[in-house]
Write a protein that holds these residues in place. Structure first.
Motif, mmCIF file in Angstrom:
data_model
loop_
_atom_site.group_PDB
_atom_site.id
_atom_site.type_symbol
_atom_site.label_atom_id
_atom_site.label_comp_id
_atom_site.label_asym_id
_atom_site.label_seq_id
_atom_site.Cartn_x
_atom_site.Cartn_y
_atom_site.Cartn_z
ATOM 1 N N VAL A 277 0.839 -1.199 0.000
ATOM 2 C CA VAL A 277 0.000 0.000 0.000
ATOM 3 C C VAL A 277 0.876 1.251 0.000
ATOM 4 N N SER A 278 1.957 1.227 0.763
ATOM 5 C CA SER A 278 2.858 2.381 0.841
ATOM 6 C C SER A 278 3.523 2.648 -0.507
ATOM 7 N N TRP A 279 3.920 1.601 -1.208
ATOM 8 C CA TRP A 279 4.530 1.756 -2.534
ATOM 9 C C TRP A 279 3.544 2.393 -3.507
ATOM 10 N N PHE A 280 2.328 1.882 -3.529
ATOM 11 C CA PHE A 280 1.315 2.432 -4.431
ATOM 12 C C PHE A 280 0.958 3.875 -4.061
ATOM 13 N N SER A 281 1.099 4.232 -2.776
ATOM 14 C CA SER A 281 0.753 5.575 -2.314
ATOM 15 C C SER A 281 1.864 6.588 -2.561
ATOM 16 N N THR A 282 3.061 6.111 -2.905
ATOM 17 C CA THR A 282 4.205 7.009 -3.068
ATOM 18 C C THR A 282 4.859 6.839 -4.448
ATOM 19 N N VAL A 283 5.554 5.737 -4.620
ATOM 20 C CA VAL A 283 6.296 5.507 -5.869
ATOM 21 C C VAL A 283 5.358 5.509 -7.071
ATOM 22 N N GLU A 284 4.171 4.908 -6.927
ATOM 23 C CA GLU A 284 3.222 4.835 -8.037
ATOM 24 C C GLU A 284 1.991 5.710 -7.801
ATOM 25 N N ALA A 285 2.178 6.766 -7.019
ATOM 26 C CA ALA A 285 1.057 7.663 -6.726
ATOM 27 C C ALA A 285 0.526 8.350 -7.980
ATOM 28 N N TYR A 286 1.374 8.486 -8.992
ATOM 29 C CA TYR A 286 0.976 9.170 -10.233
ATOM 30 C C TYR A 286 -0.159 8.435 -10.952
ATOM 31 N N PHE B 157 9.311 -3.014 -5.260
ATOM 32 C CA PHE B 157 9.194 -2.978 -3.810
ATOM 33 C C PHE B 157 10.551 -3.067 -3.113
ATOM 34 N N GLY B 158 11.652 -2.991 -3.864
ATOM 35 C CA GLY B 158 12.977 -3.092 -3.265
ATOM 36 C C GLY B 158 13.348 -1.823 -2.510
ATOM 37 N N LEU B 159 14.175 -1.978 -1.476
ATOM 38 C CA LEU B 159 14.568 -0.830 -0.665
ATOM 39 C C LEU B 159 15.429 0.144 -1.456
ATOM 40 N N GLY B 160 16.228 -0.396 -2.391
ATOM 41 C CA GLY B 160 17.026 0.484 -3.244
ATOM 42 C C GLY B 160 16.140 1.382 -4.097
ATOM 43 N N SER B 161 15.093 0.799 -4.659
ATOM 44 C CA SER B 161 14.138 1.566 -5.444
ATOM 45 C C SER B 161 13.512 2.670 -4.594
ATOM 46 N N TRP B 162 13.132 2.294 -3.386
ATOM 47 C CA TRP B 162 12.443 3.235 -2.509
ATOM 48 C C TRP B 162 13.367 4.381 -2.101
ATOM 49 N N LEU B 163 14.615 4.051 -1.783
ATOM 50 C CA LEU B 163 15.572 5.075 -1.362
ATOM 51 C C LEU B 163 15.836 6.071 -2.487
ATOM 52 N N ALA B 164 15.968 5.548 -3.710
ATOM 53 C CA ALA B 164 16.180 6.429 -4.864
ATOM 54 C C ALA B 164 14.993 7.363 -5.069
ATOM 55 N N CYS B 165 13.780 6.823 -4.972
ATOM 56 C CA CYS B 165 12.570 7.638 -5.142
ATOM 57 C C CYS B 165 12.407 8.645 -4.012
ATOM 58 N N LEU B 166 12.720 8.229 -2.787
ATOM 59 C CA LEU B 166 12.615 9.141 -1.655
ATOM 60 C C LEU B 166 13.559 10.325 -1.833
ATOM 61 N N ASN C 297 21.809 4.542 -10.990
ATOM 62 C CA ASN C 297 22.290 4.178 -12.314
ATOM 63 C C ASN C 297 21.220 3.542 -13.168
ATOM 64 N N ASP C 298 20.231 2.902 -12.523
ATOM 65 C CA ASP C 298 19.175 2.225 -13.250
ATOM 66 C C ASP C 298 17.949 3.105 -13.346
ATOM 67 N N LYS C 299 17.109 2.821 -14.285
ATOM 68 C CA LYS C 299 15.874 3.586 -14.505
ATOM 69 C C LYS C 299 14.714 2.866 -13.873
ATOM 70 N N LEU C 300 13.933 3.607 -13.065
ATOM 71 C CA LEU C 300 12.752 3.010 -12.453
ATOM 72 C C LEU C 300 11.676 2.749 -13.483
ATOM 73 N N GLU C 301 11.006 1.638 -13.324
ATOM 74 C CA GLU C 301 9.899 1.308 -14.225
ATOM 75 C C GLU C 301 8.637 1.146 -13.392
ATOM 76 N N PRO C 302 7.499 1.687 -13.869
ATOM 77 C CA PRO C 302 6.254 1.538 -13.118
ATOM 78 C C PRO C 302 5.777 0.103 -13.121
ATOM 79 N N ALA C 303 4.895 -0.228 -12.197
ATOM 80 C CA ALA C 303 4.352 -1.594 -12.135
ATOM 81 C C ALA C 303 3.484 -1.855 -13.331
#
Length: 394
Positions: free
Chosen positions: A266-275, A346-355, A388-394
């Motif tokens: 739920v937190s991922w969808f509310s932040t990283v994929e909030a768009y 849902f990886g912590l690396g992904s989250w840290l980069a987005c944060l 270095n990597d590009k985030l991809e949406p779900a």
């Protein structure tokens, strides 16, 4: 009276006829095994390659499905629609249809295999995925999934095959992930809650706490994730489902770990994929944030990110406090290791980069350019490898 010549001709005619000898029990079993193996190979070729994880075998023993006190009519309809009773194709044929795979209804293959006792978890996953693709091509909405009664058929198979007796199929996460959207669309969530309650409250000692936790956590997470998707629900629906589990199992020693996966989803969808989603209501968003205090992990990155995305009062202070603690940040990056990529869902690396990215943007938009520059420099110095990597949406 027949003439002697005619009688002799009849005797000669029947004398040449020899009734074929009956197959021995061993030969009959060998023939049956050959037909079953041929059908299973065909089934795997058509529908069994979609699952990448091995499936746990199901018991072949047939036990009666438990009688449900609620939804009696639905239960009766499920029983009557069970392929074991209702399948009216030629039961003696090895394959259900001569149509090419592109035109064949995956549920016809499913029903035929169930009726012959040849369905496997791997093939069931393939049939469900194929049916989902077929329905989405015709109608991308949830109504098509609901009217297909795919979940009803699969659940009835689980019952008639005995698999629902010990819930071993819950170990197959791919199976649950594939089944969950159909269950939500067909409003069969009460069955998922029944499975969840049986697993969490199992005190027989036959399962370790770890196995019970994995089964229950995976099942709850898949239902919550499905409810968060726009075609099935929204963030409010996902949060409500998680809060319901928190209330039902509040006295269970497993609850602090049971909710972690669902909470992070739920937190991922509310932040990283909030768009891509409508924000949750303030009341439920706050309840979701408060749930973190009951979880077994600190989840500092996720909590700081949620504060940035609060629907009415975005707050950058928790994120700034997180990044100012450079020692804790370095420990976190070290623990993730060099192989952790920001493209991991849902990886912590992904989250840290987005944060980091969202914190800098929020500070700039708030006119706090100096603090934004400080966070940028910190990110470049401490965690630049994660970008270095590009985030991809779900």
């Amino acid at each position: 009276m027949f003439s002697t010549k005619a009688t002799q001709s009849l005797k000669n005619l029947f004398a040449s006829y020899h009734e074929p000898t009956a197959l021995s029990k061993q030969q009959s079993q060998k023939l049956l095994d050959g037909l079953k193996s041929s059908f299973r190979r065909h089934l795997d070729q058509e529908y069994g390659q979609s699952s990448q994880s091995p499936a746990a075998p199901f018991e072949a023993t047939v036990i009666a499905a438990p009688t449900r006190m609620s939804a009696t009519n639905r239960h009766l309809k499920d029983i009557l629609s069970n392929p074991l009773f209702s399948y009216n194709k030629d039961i003696n044929s090895t394959f259900p249809s001569v149509l090419p795979p592109s035109q064949r209804d995956p549920l016809e293959v499913f029903d035929h295999a169930v009726a012959r006792g040849m369905m496997t978890p791997k093939a069931a996953i393939g049939c469900m995925i194929a049916k989902h693709k077929q329905l989405q091509t015709l109608d991308p909405g949830v109504n098509a999934l609901a009217s297909s009664r795919t979940a009803s058929r699969v659940i009835q198979w689980l019952r008639s095959s005995g698999a629902e007796h010990d819930l071993r199929f819950l170990d197959n996460q791919t199976f649950i992930r594939t089944l969950a959207p159909f269950m939500v669309a067909e409003e069969l969530e009460e069955i998922a809650w029944e499975w969840l309650s049986r697993t969490v409250n199992d005190t027989s000692g036959s399962l370790s706490d770890g196995k019970r936790l994995r089964r229950a956590s995976n099942l709850l997470a898949e239902v919550v994730r499905t409810k968060c998707q726009p075609q099935y629900g929204n963030l409010d629906a996902g949060i409500s489902t998680m809060l319901q589990a928190q209330h039902i199992f509040q006295n269970s020693p497993l609850v602090s770990e049971l909710l972690v996966s669902s909470w992070r989803s739920v937190s991922w969808f509310s932040t990283v994929e909030a768009y891509s989603r409508t924000a949750a209501s303030e009341e439920l968003f706050d309840a979701h944030l408060a749930t973190a205090d009951r979880l077994s992990k600190p989840l500092l990155v996720e909590r700081a990110h949620l504060h940035l995305y609060h629907p009415t009062h975005p707050n950058h202070v928790p994120a700034l406090q997180f990044f100012k603690n450079t020692q804790a940040l370095r420990s976190l990056v070290t623990a993730m290791g060099p192989k952790r990529s920001v493209s991991e869902k849902f990886g912590l690396g992904s989250w840290l980069a987005c944060l980091g990215h969202d914190t800098v943007n929020h500070l700039i938009q708030s006119g706090r350019t100096q603090e934004a520059q400080g966070v940028t420099e910190l990110l470049q110095a401490e965690v630049s490898g994660l970008f270095n990597d590009k985030l991809e949406p779900a």
